[in-house]
Design an enzyme around this catalytic site. Structure first.
Site, PDB file in Angstrom:
ATOM      1  N   LYS A   1      33.595 -38.263   4.678  1.00  0.00           N
ATOM      2  CA  LYS A   1      33.815 -39.694   4.496  1.00  0.00           C
ATOM      3  C   LYS A   1      33.987 -40.415   5.840  1.00  0.00           C
ATOM      4  O   LYS A   1      33.618 -41.590   5.971  1.00  0.00           O
ATOM      5  CB  LYS A   1      35.022 -39.930   3.583  1.00  0.00           C
ATOM      6  CG  LYS A   1      34.745 -39.539   2.125  1.00  0.00           C
ATOM      7  CD  LYS A   1      33.544 -40.296   1.571  1.00  0.00           C
ATOM      8  CE  LYS A   1      33.249 -39.976   0.133  1.00  0.00           C
ATOM      9  NZ  LYS A   1      32.087 -40.725  -0.399  1.00  0.00           N
TER      10      LYS A   1
ATOM     11  N   TYR B   1      35.598 -32.808   2.819  1.00  0.00           N
ATOM     12  CA  TYR B   1      35.518 -34.116   2.159  1.00  0.00           C
ATOM     13  C   TYR B   1      36.007 -35.212   3.095  1.00  0.00           C
ATOM     14  O   TYR B   1      35.347 -36.243   3.250  1.00  0.00           O
ATOM     15  CB  TYR B   1      36.333 -34.125   0.867  1.00  0.00           C
ATOM     16  CG  TYR B   1      36.246 -35.455   0.141  1.00  0.00           C
ATOM     17  CD1 TYR B   1      35.126 -35.769  -0.619  1.00  0.00           C
ATOM     18  CD2 TYR B   1      37.271 -36.394   0.235  1.00  0.00           C
ATOM     19  CE1 TYR B   1      35.025 -36.991  -1.270  1.00  0.00           C
ATOM     20  CE2 TYR B   1      37.180 -37.611  -0.413  1.00  0.00           C
ATOM     21  CZ  TYR B   1      36.054 -37.899  -1.175  1.00  0.00           C
ATOM     22  OH  TYR B   1      35.956 -39.124  -1.805  1.00  0.00           O
TER      23      TYR B   1
END
Length: 244
Positions: free
Chosen positions: A140, A136
């Protein structure tokens, strides 16, 4: 009024942004994974369905969106927190849509403060999603770099990344401390404000309409190029066509 596409808008920040934009008089095209996730689309110009974890469906989404017309803004809101689809939804889908859509006037991607913990080493990245640690955070960072690369490669358009904060959505959880209302205002502002009111005009990383400095890799042209090359090889789609 603007024609705006919002991905991942069946709930949470995406729905809040899409609803606010529609209420302000804009023509909003809402994207959702499937029809069962959309409760009320009466204020939307149109609703498009696609599973962004599936490359073929993402390509088909771009094709359907192009038939609607050239978007004034696209808000890449869709995202997942964990599981095998993190890279597919958080990075690959925005890449594919950016490459295949008729270039919009503005592109806004949702980043996260967690991108600061992302790794600037792309050597062992597996974009298929298997065996990645910190996926994650990395995803990002990659989508933030994607926005910065787009700002460089399409200087006539606007491209920005937004940290919406840790907000109480299904992904963020009920205990999240940030404001859900503030969590969607920045992307609406970037999508519709007079360009002269946005500084920098393009290539900004924002939190609650305040510019912040992203991970240093996000602005690194070598990191951007390596990332774009990996995404092109993974998808078979060049980015952005004619300007790389």
């Amino acid at each position: 009024m603007s024609l705006i596409l919002v991905t991942g808008a069946s709930g949470g920040l995406g729905l809040a942004a899409a609803t606010a934009l529609a209420d302000a008089g804009h023509d909003v095209v809402l994207h959702a994974r499937n029809a069962s996730r959309v409760r009320d689309s009466s204020r939307m110009r149109e609703v498009l369905y696609a599973d962004l974890a599936d490359l073929k469906e993402t390509v088909a989404l771009a094709q359907r969106a192009n038939r609607i017309g050239r978007f004034d803004a696209v808000i890449h809101n869709a995202g997942v927190l964990n599981g095998p689809d993190v890279f597919a939804v958080n990075v690959v889908a925005p890449y594919v849509l950016t490459a295949l859509l008729t270039p919009p006037g503005r592109s806004i991607v949702l980043s996260s403060s967690m991108h600061m913990a992302g790794s600037g080493d792309l050597g062992s990245v597996n974009l298929s999603g298997a065996g990645n640690r910190g996926a994650y955070e990395d995803s990002k960072l990659y989508v933030t770099a994607l926005a910065m690369a787009l700002a460089d490669r399409r200087p006539d358009a606007l491209a920005h990344a937004v940290d919406p904060g840790w907000v109480p959505t299904r992904m963020g959880g009920r205990a999240a401390p940030d404001s859900l209302e503030e969590g969607h205002r920045t992307q609406e502002w970037l999508a519709t404000a007079d360009e002269t009111k946005i500084s920098p005009r393009s290539g900004g990383y924002w939190y609650h309409r305040q510019r912040r400095q992203p991970h240093r890799a996000a602005h690194d042209p070598h990191f951007q190029r390596e990332l774009l090359d990996k995404l092109a090889a993974h998808t078979g789609i060049a980015f952005p066509a004619g300007t790389a």
